[in-house]
Design a protein around this motif. Structure first.
Motif, PDB file in Angstrom:
ATOM      1  N   VAL A  91       0.428  -0.961  -0.142  1.00  0.00           N
ATOM      2  CA  VAL A  91       0.318  -0.005  -0.053  1.00  0.00           C
ATOM      3  C   VAL A  91       1.002   1.129  -0.178  1.00  0.00           C
ATOM      4  O   VAL A  91       1.767   1.866   0.831  1.00  0.00           O
ATOM      5  N   MET A  92       0.837   2.230  -1.196  1.00  0.00           N
ATOM      6  CA  MET A  92       0.866   3.115  -1.038  1.00  0.00           C
ATOM      7  C   MET A  92       0.458   4.853  -0.555  1.00  0.00           C
ATOM      8  O   MET A  92      -0.440   5.012  -1.158  1.00  0.00           O
ATOM      9  N   LEU A  93       0.446   5.202   0.849  1.00  0.00           N
ATOM     10  CA  LEU A  93      -0.340   5.865   0.960  1.00  0.00           C
ATOM     11  C   LEU A  93       0.508   7.453   0.056  1.00  0.00           C
ATOM     12  O   LEU A  93       1.563   7.891   0.756  1.00  0.00           O
ATOM     13  N   ALA A 120       3.901   6.309  -6.898  1.00  0.00           N
ATOM     14  CA  ALA A 120       3.286   5.393  -6.566  1.00  0.00           C
ATOM     15  C   ALA A 120       3.950   4.271  -6.964  1.00  0.00           C
ATOM     16  O   ALA A 120       3.937   3.253  -6.837  1.00  0.00           O
ATOM     17  N   LEU A 121       3.191   4.264  -7.964  1.00  0.00           N
ATOM     18  CA  LEU A 121       3.424   3.488  -8.664  1.00  0.00           C
ATOM     19  C   LEU A 121       4.613   2.814  -9.512  1.00  0.00           C
ATOM     20  O   LEU A 121       5.046   1.564  -8.808  1.00  0.00           O
ATOM     21  N   ALA A 122       5.890   3.603  -8.860  1.00  0.00           N
ATOM     22  CA  ALA A 122       6.957   3.029  -9.779  1.00  0.00           C
ATOM     23  C   ALA A 122       7.244   2.385  -8.075  1.00  0.00           C
ATOM     24  O   ALA A 122       8.062   1.534  -8.197  1.00  0.00           O
ATOM     25  N   ALA A 123       7.118   2.890  -7.292  1.00  0.00           N
ATOM     26  CA  ALA A 123       7.586   2.519  -6.092  1.00  0.00           C
ATOM     27  C   ALA A 123       7.136   0.826  -5.610  1.00  0.00           C
ATOM     28  O   ALA A 123       7.203  -0.187  -5.403  1.00  0.00           O
ATOM     29  N   ILE A 124       5.890   1.121  -6.382  1.00  0.00           N
ATOM     30  CA  ILE A 124       4.899  -0.079  -6.147  1.00  0.00           C
ATOM     31  C   ILE A 124       5.971  -1.742  -7.267  1.00  0.00           C
ATOM     32  O   ILE A 124       6.371  -2.781  -6.543  1.00  0.00           O
ATOM     33  N   ASP A 125       6.066  -0.672  -7.746  1.00  0.00           N
ATOM     34  CA  ASP A 125       6.767  -1.680  -8.952  1.00  0.00           C
ATOM     35  C   ASP A 125       8.102  -2.499  -8.436  1.00  0.00           C
ATOM     36  O   ASP A 125       8.690  -3.136  -8.671  1.00  0.00           O
ATOM     37  N   SER A 126       8.770  -1.075  -7.523  1.00  0.00           N
ATOM     38  CA  SER A 126      10.376  -1.156  -7.628  1.00  0.00           C
ATOM     39  C   SER A 126      10.255  -2.370  -6.407  1.00  0.00           C
ATOM     40  O   SER A 126      10.967  -3.306  -7.142  1.00  0.00           O
ATOM     41  N   PHE A 127       9.173  -1.767  -5.292  1.00  0.00           N
ATOM     42  CA  PHE A 127       8.832  -3.320  -3.990  1.00  0.00           C
ATOM     43  C   PHE A 127       9.051  -4.466  -4.774  1.00  0.00           C
ATOM     44  O   PHE A 127       9.297  -5.594  -4.049  1.00  0.00           O
ATOM     45  N   GLY A 128       7.764  -4.682  -6.250  1.00  0.00           N
ATOM     46  CA  GLY A 128       7.378  -5.906  -6.198  1.00  0.00           C
ATOM     47  C   GLY A 128       8.282  -6.538  -7.182  1.00  0.00           C
ATOM     48  O   GLY A 128       8.505  -7.899  -7.277  1.00  0.00           O
ATOM     49  N   ARG A 150      -1.984  -1.554  -3.644  1.00  0.00           N
ATOM     50  CA  ARG A 150      -3.374  -0.049  -3.900  1.00  0.00           C
ATOM     51  C   ARG A 150      -2.483   0.738  -3.508  1.00  0.00           C
ATOM     52  O   ARG A 150      -1.145   0.973  -2.759  1.00  0.00           O
ATOM     53  N   VAL A 151      -2.890   2.318  -4.237  1.00  0.00           N
ATOM     54  CA  VAL A 151      -2.435   3.974  -3.007  1.00  0.00           C
ATOM     55  C   VAL A 151      -3.713   4.205  -3.090  1.00  0.00           C
ATOM     56  O   VAL A 151      -4.791   3.888  -3.607  1.00  0.00           O
ATOM     57  N   VAL A 152      -3.614   4.562  -1.592  1.00  0.00           N
ATOM     58  CA  VAL A 152      -4.444   4.955  -1.001  1.00  0.00           C
ATOM     59  C   VAL A 152      -3.853   6.988  -1.160  1.00  0.00           C
ATOM     60  O   VAL A 152      -2.553   7.367  -0.682  1.00  0.00           O
ATOM     61  N   LEU A 153      -4.833   8.102  -1.803  1.00  0.00           N
ATOM     62  CA  LEU A 153      -4.313   9.085  -2.390  1.00  0.00           C
ATOM     63  C   LEU A 153      -5.417  10.480  -1.615  1.00  0.00           C
ATOM     64  O   LEU A 153      -6.755  10.030  -1.912  1.00  0.00           O
ATOM     65  N   MET A 154      -5.058  10.565  -0.713  1.00  0.00           N
ATOM     66  CA  MET A 154      -6.414  11.879   0.309  1.00  0.00           C
ATOM     67  C   MET A 154      -5.047  13.457  -0.154  1.00  0.00           C
ATOM     68  O   MET A 154      -3.958  13.676  -0.236  1.00  0.00           O
TER      69      MET A 154
END
Length: 321
Positions: free
Chosen positions: A91-93, A175-183, A196-200
């Motif tokens: 999850v990326m906040l 956020a997508l880049a961080a998720i991709d790198s971690f994955g 999932r991305v949680v965007l506030m």
């Protein structure tokens, strides 16, 4: 817990055998009664025939048949839907830190209320969730890469600073880049964990190299939904360089981002509403519903009834049923 299906329903064919045993028991009881009546006029009947037994002699066989039925259900593999903690997810906040977040329409301010709620969200996530943090104003910054270390995230949330402009699209891209790198790092034979991305955010996109709607479509393509939280009210006002400026929330944009990405839109006009939104997201993200084995109660009850049947037969008839 309600049953939702059976893993091996063909085991229910055993109920035919159980019904056959029940029918055989009834037939044998009638045959035994007829044989006994043949000697009804003999003087020695009382000596050679057992004393008349009551209805309780049928209790052990009945219990045994019920036990067979329960054990048959257990063999059929009953399943139930159960909420279980996720053991892997990312999850990326993503939190807006533009100057509009200092508006006080949400007490004590939008940013301070957001910090409290975000920290509670981070602390409440199940341990298996990898949580990362991005702040964005005129640009997006990855403050914490996905990790199970909640202290790193909460510490960074405390240190959020305001700046000019709102680059929502760039924040989503980051956020997508961080998720991709971690994955790529943690993905094994099962592939990368679900994400999932949680965007506030509280306002409209004003700058950026990538438009928010285009970035949301990118998220959809890679299967990463964006849960958007529109935070604040229509009456938000801030003072920037001595000038009073209205900063109403942009619900429509947040709805569209959620729709384009396959995520959900949430509206929060107060600190309490924001807390509830984060609690809802925590439940959705931290837990999943799975079909789990529900045969144990059936096995336990069937075994207990079987033992009672044996005990009853020994007490009432001095023999096994």
């Amino acid at each position: 817990m309600s049953l939702t299906g059976f893993a091996a329903p063909w085991w229910f064919l055993l109920l035919i055998a159980v019904a056959a045993v029940a029918a055989l028991y009834v037939v044998l009881q009638r045959v035994l009664r007829k044989r006994t009546l043949r000697f009804a006029n003999l003087p020695m009947l009382e000596k050679v025939a057992p004393k008349r037994q009551g209805w309780y002699k049928h209790v052990p066989p009945a219990l045994l048949l019920v036990a067979f039925i329960l054990l048959t259900v257990a063999l059929a593999g009953p399943t139930a839907e159960q909420k279980v903690p996720r053991n892997r997810a990312t999850v990326m906040l993503v939190i807006d830190t533009s100057l509009s977040m200092k508006a006080t329409d949400v007490k004590p301010s939008r940013l301070e209320a957001a910090q409290v709620a975000a920290k509670s969200f981070a602390d409440g996530l199940t341990p298996g969730i990898n949580l990362g943090l991005i702040s964005f104003a005129g640009s997006a910054t990855v403050l914490v890469a996905p990790t199970t270390d909640r202290s790193a995230v909460t510490s960074s949330i405390d240190g959020l600073k305001l700046a000019q402009s709102t680059a929502t699209g760039d924040a989503i891209v980051a956020a997508l880049a961080a998720i991709d790198s971690f994955g790529k790092v943690v993905g094994g034979a099962d592939g990368p964990p679900p994400a999932r991305v949680v965007l506030m955010t509280d306002g409209k996109e004003t700058v950026g190299t990538r438009k928010a709607f285009d970035a949301a479509e990118d998220a959809k393509k890679v299967g990463i939904p964006i849960s958007t939280i529109s935070f604040g009210t229509e009456e938000g006002v801030v003072e920037i360089e001595g000038r009073r400026q209205d900063v109403p929330v942009d619900d429509d944009s947040m709805k569209e981002i959620a729709k384009l990405s396959g995520g959900e839109f949430f509206k929060a006009a107060s600190a309490e509403e924001l807390r509830r939104v984060y609690e809802t997201l925590g439940e959705q993200i931290g837990y999943e519903k799975k079909q789990t084995d529900a045969s144990r109660p059936w096995v336990a009850l069937g075994t207990v009834l079987g033992l009672l049947a044996v005990a009853g037969a020994l007490v009432f008839g001095q023999r096994l049923p």
